[in-house]
Design an enzyme around this catalytic site. Structure first.
Site, PDB file in Angstrom:
ATOM      1  N   SER A  96       0.827  -1.215   0.000  1.00 48.15           N
ATOM      2  CA  SER A  96       0.000   0.000   0.000  1.00 48.15           C
ATOM      3  C   SER A  96       0.858   1.260   0.000  1.00 48.15           C
ATOM      4  O   SER A  96       0.477   2.285  -0.563  1.00 48.15           O
ATOM      5  CB  SER A  96      -0.921   0.018   1.224  1.00 48.15           C
ATOM      6  N   GLY A  98       4.054   1.353  -1.285  1.00 51.55           N
ATOM      7  CA  GLY A  98       4.652   1.384  -2.617  1.00 51.55           C
ATOM      8  C   GLY A  98       3.686   1.921  -3.656  1.00 51.55           C
ATOM      9  O   GLY A  98       4.081   2.629  -4.586  1.00 51.55           O
ATOM     10  N   ARG A  99       2.408   1.627  -3.514  1.00 54.54           N
ATOM     11  CA  ARG A  99       1.391   2.095  -4.467  1.00 54.54           C
ATOM     12  C   ARG A  99       1.125   3.580  -4.334  1.00 54.54           C
ATOM     13  O   ARG A  99       0.484   4.175  -5.196  1.00 54.54           O
ATOM     14  CB  ARG A  99       0.111   1.285  -4.296  1.00 54.54           C
ATOM     15  N   ASP A 112      20.904  -7.427  10.727  1.00 49.74           N
ATOM     16  CA  ASP A 112      21.839  -8.460  11.138  1.00 49.74           C
ATOM     17  C   ASP A 112      21.331  -9.131  12.399  1.00 49.74           C
ATOM     18  O   ASP A 112      20.608  -8.517  13.190  1.00 49.74           O
ATOM     19  CB  ASP A 112      23.223  -7.850  11.440  1.00 49.74           C
ATOM     20  N   LEU A 121      14.727   4.572   8.135  1.00 53.57           N
ATOM     21  CA  LEU A 121      14.150   4.426   6.803  1.00 53.57           C
ATOM     22  C   LEU A 121      14.777   5.453   5.874  1.00 53.57           C
ATOM     23  O   LEU A 121      14.930   6.620   6.251  1.00 53.57           O
ATOM     24  CB  LEU A 121      12.628   4.637   6.862  1.00 53.57           C
ATOM     25  N   GLU A 122      15.140   5.044   4.678  1.00 59.54           N
ATOM     26  CA  GLU A 122      15.692   5.941   3.656  1.00 59.54           C
ATOM     27  C   GLU A 122      14.566   6.198   2.670  1.00 59.54           C
ATOM     28  O   GLU A 122      14.380   5.457   1.701  1.00 59.54           O
ATOM     29  CB  GLU A 122      16.893   5.285   2.979  1.00 59.54           C
TER      30      GLU A 122
END
Length: 178
Positions: A96, A98-99, A112, A121-122
């Protein structure tokens, strides 16, 4: 192997996975939903230098949300603090999100074993989009590790992101020798 919902719950009960705050509603079939915190940051310099400590300006998302704009790298963080002591966590954006044209990581989707922190978050967007603190932003998927881990991330002397912080952390590339 990807952990199922039952395997994630068992690992939480054993203390192999820690998620704070935890909400049963965020547990999916084989993932755990994480949420955007109120903390964002942007770099102060227009030109970033991989050998320099590039400073950031931190700010908070208000109740009215915040409009992300193309051409700017936004650093955000997850509301959730997580620990993984036996499994490799992968962070992926929710479909959702990405959309809406939002990418939540440029390259750093894999954690890791031994990572103990909020996730930075980038964030980049393809067109202006308003985001809100607390909105679902991504999902953690946990993989089994084959074999024993020699040095957990939180015990590595060279680990650059061990200091617990709810704020997004800027690149520490400058700490590498190259």
């Amino acid at each position: 192997m990807i952990l199922s919902d039952k395997a994630i719950l068992q690992s939480i009960e054993k203390g192999e996975i820690v998620i704070e705050p935890y909400s049963r509603e965020s547990l999916g079939t084989n993932s755990y939903d994480v949420h955007l915190s109120k903390h964002l940051a942007t770099y102060l310099s227009e030109i970033l230098d991989a050998k320099a400590h590039n400073k950031v300006e931190h700010f908070e998302i208000g109740e009215e949300g915040f409009v992300l704009r193309p051409g700017t790298t936004y650093l955000g963080s997850t509301l959730e603090y997580t620990e993984s002591h036996k499994h490799v966590p992968f962070l992926e954006g929710k479909s959702s999100v990405g959309r809406l044209g939002i990418d939540i990581h440029a390259t750093a989707g894999k954690g890791d074993v031994g990572f103990c922190n909020h996730w930075t978050l980038e964030i980049s967007v393809s067109q202006p989009v308003r985001v809100y603190a607390g909105m679902p932003i991504g999902q953690l998927i946990y993989f089994d590790v084959q074999g024993d881990v020699e040095t957990m991330y939180n015990k590595k002397g060279s680990a650059k992101y061990n200091t617990r912080s709810p704020l997004p952390l800027e690149s520490m590339m400058w700490k590498n020798a190259f």
